[in-house]
Design a protein around this motif. Structure first.
Motif, PDB file in Angstrom:
ATOM      1  N   PRO A 196       0.822  -1.214   0.000  1.00 23.07           N
ATOM      2  CA  PRO A 196       0.000   0.000   0.000  1.00 23.07           C
ATOM      3  C   PRO A 196       0.851   1.257   0.000  1.00 23.07           C
ATOM      4  CG  PRO A 196       0.114  -0.892   2.207  1.00 23.07           C
ATOM      5  CD  PRO A 196       0.863  -1.852   1.324  1.00 23.07           C
ATOM      6  N   GLY A 197       0.217   2.371  -0.332  1.00 25.52           N
ATOM      7  CA  GLY A 197       0.883   3.670  -0.240  1.00 25.52           C
ATOM      8  C   GLY A 197       1.712   4.050  -1.431  1.00 25.52           C
ATOM      9  N   ILE A 198       1.483   3.382  -2.578  1.00 30.39           N
ATOM     10  CA  ILE A 198       2.272   3.669  -3.778  1.00 30.39           C
ATOM     11  C   ILE A 198       1.432   4.456  -4.778  1.00 30.39           C
ATOM     12  CG2 ILE A 198       3.490   2.686  -5.759  1.00 30.39           C
ATOM     13  CD1 ILE A 198       4.184   0.286  -4.075  1.00 30.39           C
ATOM     14  N   THR A 199       1.992   5.552  -5.271  1.00 34.03           N
ATOM     15  CA  THR A 199       1.432   6.311  -6.381  1.00 34.03           C
ATOM     16  C   THR A 199       2.339   6.093  -7.585  1.00 34.03           C
ATOM     17  OG1 THR A 199       0.491   7.999  -4.931  1.00 34.03           O
ATOM     18  CG2 THR A 199       0.853   8.623  -7.222  1.00 34.03           C
ATOM     19  N   VAL A 200       1.765   5.844  -8.757  1.00 35.16           N
ATOM     20  CA  VAL A 200       2.559   5.491  -9.927  1.00 35.16           C
ATOM     21  C   VAL A 200       2.491   6.595 -10.978  1.00 35.16           C
ATOM     22  CG1 VAL A 200       2.986   3.757 -11.716  1.00 35.16           C
ATOM     23  CG2 VAL A 200       2.068   3.055  -9.497  1.00 35.16           C
ATOM     24  N   CYS A 201       3.657   7.010 -11.471  1.00 38.55           N
ATOM     25  CA  CYS A 201       3.747   8.002 -12.539  1.00 38.55           C
ATOM     26  C   CYS A 201       3.936   7.310 -13.888  1.00 38.55           C
ATOM     27  CB  CYS A 201       4.906   8.952 -12.276  1.00 38.55           C
ATOM     28  SG  CYS A 201       4.604  10.153 -10.975  1.00 38.55           S
ATOM     29  N   ASN A 202       3.952   8.099 -14.929  1.00 37.70           N
ATOM     30  CA  ASN A 202       4.129   7.593 -16.287  1.00 37.70           C
ATOM     31  C   ASN A 202       5.552   7.060 -16.485  1.00 37.70           C
ATOM     32  OD1 ASN A 202       3.536   7.004 -18.934  1.00 37.70           O
ATOM     33  ND2 ASN A 202       3.161   9.109 -19.562  1.00 37.70           N
ATOM     34  N   ILE A 203       5.739   6.296 -17.534  1.00 40.38           N
ATOM     35  CA  ILE A 203       7.044   5.722 -17.859  1.00 40.38           C
ATOM     36  C   ILE A 203       8.062   6.841 -18.117  1.00 40.38           C
ATOM     37  CG2 ILE A 203       8.293   4.293 -19.529  1.00 40.38           C
ATOM     38  CD1 ILE A 203       5.576   2.845 -20.008  1.00 40.38           C
ATOM     39  N   ASP A 204       9.212   6.744 -17.461  1.00 39.43           N
ATOM     40  CA  ASP A 204      10.329   7.692 -17.607  1.00 39.43           C
ATOM     41  C   ASP A 204      10.009   9.104 -17.126  1.00 39.43           C
ATOM     42  OD1 ASP A 204      11.927   5.679 -18.660  1.00 39.43           O
ATOM     43  OD2 ASP A 204      11.509   6.218 -20.749  1.00 39.43           O
ATOM     44  N   ALA A 205       8.967   9.270 -16.332  1.00 35.08           N
ATOM     45  CA  ALA A 205       8.497  10.609 -15.952  1.00 35.08           C
ATOM     46  C   ALA A 205       9.097  11.073 -14.630  1.00 35.08           C
ATOM     47  CB  ALA A 205       6.977  10.636 -15.887  1.00 35.08           C
ATOM     48  N   GLY A 206      10.426  11.233 -14.591  1.00 35.96           N
ATOM     49  CA  GLY A 206      11.078  11.716 -13.382  1.00 35.96           C
ATOM     50  C   GLY A 206      10.644  13.116 -12.990  1.00 35.96           C
ATOM     51  N   PHE A 207      10.421  13.966 -13.998  1.00 36.99           N
ATOM     52  CA  PHE A 207       9.968  15.335 -13.719  1.00 36.99           C
ATOM     53  C   PHE A 207       8.604  15.330 -13.038  1.00 36.99           C
ATOM     54  CE2 PHE A 207       7.257  18.840 -15.208  1.00 36.99           C
ATOM     55  CZ  PHE A 207       7.915  19.913 -14.619  1.00 36.99           C
ATOM     56  N   SER A 208       7.672  14.538 -13.547  1.00 31.74           N
ATOM     57  CA  SER A 208       6.330  14.481 -12.954  1.00 31.74           C
ATOM     58  C   SER A 208       6.381  13.990 -11.521  1.00 31.74           C
ATOM     59  CB  SER A 208       5.426  13.566 -13.790  1.00 31.74           C
ATOM     60  OG  SER A 208       5.228  14.088 -15.079  1.00 31.74           O
ATOM     61  N   ALA A 209       7.218  12.994 -11.256  1.00 32.60           N
ATOM     62  CA  ALA A 209       7.351  12.482  -9.897  1.00 32.60           C
ATOM     63  C   ALA A 209       7.888  13.551  -8.960  1.00 32.60           C
ATOM     64  CB  ALA A 209       8.271  11.262  -9.889  1.00 32.60           C
ATOM     65  N   ALA A 210       8.851  14.330  -9.425  1.00 31.66           N
ATOM     66  CA  ALA A 210       9.423  15.396  -8.595  1.00 31.66           C
ATOM     67  C   ALA A 210       8.378  16.432  -8.222  1.00 31.66           C
ATOM     68  CB  ALA A 210      10.587  16.055  -9.334  1.00 31.66           C
ATOM     69  N   LEU A 211       7.544  16.826  -9.176  1.00 32.10           N
ATOM     70  CA  LEU A 211       6.517  17.826  -8.884  1.00 32.10           C
ATOM     71  C   LEU A 211       5.438  17.258  -7.979  1.00 32.10           C
ATOM     72  CD1 LEU A 211       6.284  20.826  -9.912  1.00 32.10           C
ATOM     73  CD2 LEU A 211       8.076  19.444 -10.923  1.00 32.10           C
ATOM     74  N   ALA A 212       5.110  15.976  -8.132  1.00 36.68           N
ATOM     75  CA  ALA A 212       4.151  15.347  -7.228  1.00 36.68           C
ATOM     76  C   ALA A 212       4.694  15.319  -5.805  1.00 36.68           C
ATOM     77  CB  ALA A 212       3.827  13.931  -7.705  1.00 36.68           C
ATOM     78  N   ALA A 213       5.966  14.984  -5.653  1.00 37.42           N
ATOM     79  CA  ALA A 213       6.590  14.972  -4.329  1.00 37.42           C
ATOM     80  C   ALA A 213       6.577  16.367  -3.710  1.00 37.42           C
ATOM     81  CB  ALA A 213       8.016  14.444  -4.426  1.00 37.42           C
ATOM     82  N   ARG A 214       6.870  17.372  -4.518  1.00 35.50           N
ATOM     83  CA  ARG A 214       6.893  18.736  -3.997  1.00 35.50           C
ATOM     84  C   ARG A 214       5.517  19.162  -3.503  1.00 35.50           C
ATOM     85  NH1 ARG A 214       6.175  24.109  -5.830  1.00 35.50           N
ATOM     86  NH2 ARG A 214       7.510  25.575  -4.678  1.00 35.50           N
ATOM     87  N   ARG A 215       4.475  18.788  -4.233  1.00 37.71           N
ATOM     88  CA  ARG A 215       3.123  19.150  -3.792  1.00 37.71           C
ATOM     89  C   ARG A 215       2.760  18.444  -2.485  1.00 37.71           C
ATOM     90  NH1 ARG A 215      -1.024  20.495  -8.722  1.00 37.71           N
ATOM     91  NH2 ARG A 215       0.352  21.957  -9.805  1.00 37.71           N
ATOM     92  N   MET A 216       3.164  17.205  -2.342  1.00 34.28           N
ATOM     93  CA  MET A 216       2.925  16.507  -1.076  1.00 34.28           C
ATOM     94  C   MET A 216       3.619  17.222   0.071  1.00 34.28           C
ATOM     95  SD  MET A 216       3.391  12.522  -2.184  1.00 34.28           S
ATOM     96  CE  MET A 216       2.301  11.750  -3.400  1.00 34.28           C
ATOM     97  N   LEU A 217       4.859  17.643  -0.151  1.00 42.33           N
ATOM     98  CA  LEU A 217       5.614  18.335   0.888  1.00 42.33           C
ATOM     99  C   LEU A 217       4.991  19.689   1.223  1.00 42.33           C
ATOM    100  CD1 LEU A 217       9.278  17.614  -0.234  1.00 42.33           C
ATOM    101  CD2 LEU A 217       8.034  16.550   1.647  1.00 42.33           C
ATOM    102  N   ARG A 218       4.530  20.408   0.204  1.00 37.04           N
ATOM    103  CA  ARG A 218       3.906  21.712   0.446  1.00 37.04           C
ATOM    104  C   ARG A 218       2.658  21.564   1.285  1.00 37.04           C
ATOM    105  NH1 ARG A 218       2.468  23.598  -4.997  1.00 37.04           N
ATOM    106  NH2 ARG A 218       1.335  25.209  -3.863  1.00 37.04           N
ATOM    107  N   LEU A 219       1.870  20.540   1.031  1.00 33.96           N
ATOM    108  CA  LEU A 219       0.655  20.319   1.808  1.00 33.96           C
ATOM    109  C   LEU A 219       0.997  19.995   3.258  1.00 33.96           C
ATOM    110  CD1 LEU A 219      -2.417  20.025   1.807  1.00 33.96           C
ATOM    111  CD2 LEU A 219      -2.126  17.633   1.163  1.00 33.96           C
ATOM    112  N   THR A 220       1.993  19.163   3.456  1.00 34.40           N
ATOM    113  CA  THR A 220       2.422  18.818   4.817  1.00 34.40           C
ATOM    114  C   THR A 220       2.959  20.044   5.528  1.00 34.40           C
ATOM    115  OG1 THR A 220       2.973  16.590   4.084  1.00 34.40           O
ATOM    116  CG2 THR A 220       3.936  17.327   6.153  1.00 34.40           C
TER     117      THR A 220
END
Length: 225
Positions: A196-220
């Protein structure tokens, strides 16, 4: 006024109000654009006071057209201006299964670094040598978000998600032999993970993962203040 501004030559309509709406400015996607077009777009973002200013999926030719920007050939990131480091942003660990996955992993780390987010790269800890990721379990568990990058069968995110309490963002890569189907096998494996607890991004989408992580951190961070 809709907040969009056409770049010189009419090649694009920049969204200069995006940061006010979403918290993140527009980032230029370099692939398919000429070096002159990328240079013009980055120059206009800099002139507007945008921070950070960067382009993804850029070639050495794009970099040559932007001599004042920093270019990393592995991640293909072209950074004209970084944001100030934010020591209160939280910590991201980018976990990379193998050296062949580094182009995607470094796209994630380079993006987070440009946005001022503290980030650590934990490389070459794939499941073929399970002891390697287990040896890093304490360091991974101390992160606020883990981005896990893997190709082949894409098993590493499930292992990491079983070791850490934080959100795990999985990024499949197009690394692997025939049955890997250019990352499709890893993508499906990550989507079907029993951990559990896994969010999946598109293939080779390192940029998208970085922005998703940043939004999680901003909310916290917002909830803490």
């Amino acid at each position: 006024m809709d907040g969009s501004h056409r770049a010189p030559g009419g090649c694009a309509r920049l969204d200069l109000d995006r940061a006010a709406r979403t918290g993140e400015p527009e980032v230029v996607y370099g692939e398919g654009k000429t070096p002159a077009e990328v240079a013009a777009l980055l120059a206009q973002l800099c002139a507007a006071g945008t921070r950070p200013v960067l382009a993804t999926r850029c070639s050495p030719a794009h970099a040559a057209a932007c001599p004042d920007a920093a270019y990393d050939e592995r991640s293909r990131l072209l950074v004209a201006r970084s944001a100030a480091p934010d020591p209160h942003a939280g910590r991201v660990a980018v976990v990379c299964a193998g050296t062949s996955d580094l182009p995607v992993a470094t796209e994630a780390t380079g993006t987070l670094d440009a946005f001022g987010v503290p980030v650590t790269l934990v490389a070459d800890v794939g499941v073929a040598g399970l002891h390697r990721v287990l040896a890093e379990s304490d360091r991974l568990a101390s992160a606020d978000v883990c981005i896990v990058v893997a190709g082949m069968e894409g098993a590493l995110p499930a292992v990491v998600a079983g070791l850490v309490p934080c959100p795990v963002i999985a990024v499949p890569t197009s690394v692997g032999y025939g049955a890997a189907f250019d990352g499709l096998a890893a993508l499906l494996g990550m989507l079907a993970s029993c951990a559990p607890g896994i969010t999946v991004c598109n293939i080779d989408a390192g940029f998208s993962a970085a922005l998703a992580a940043r939004r999680m951190l901003r909310l916290t961070q917002a909830r803490r203040t």
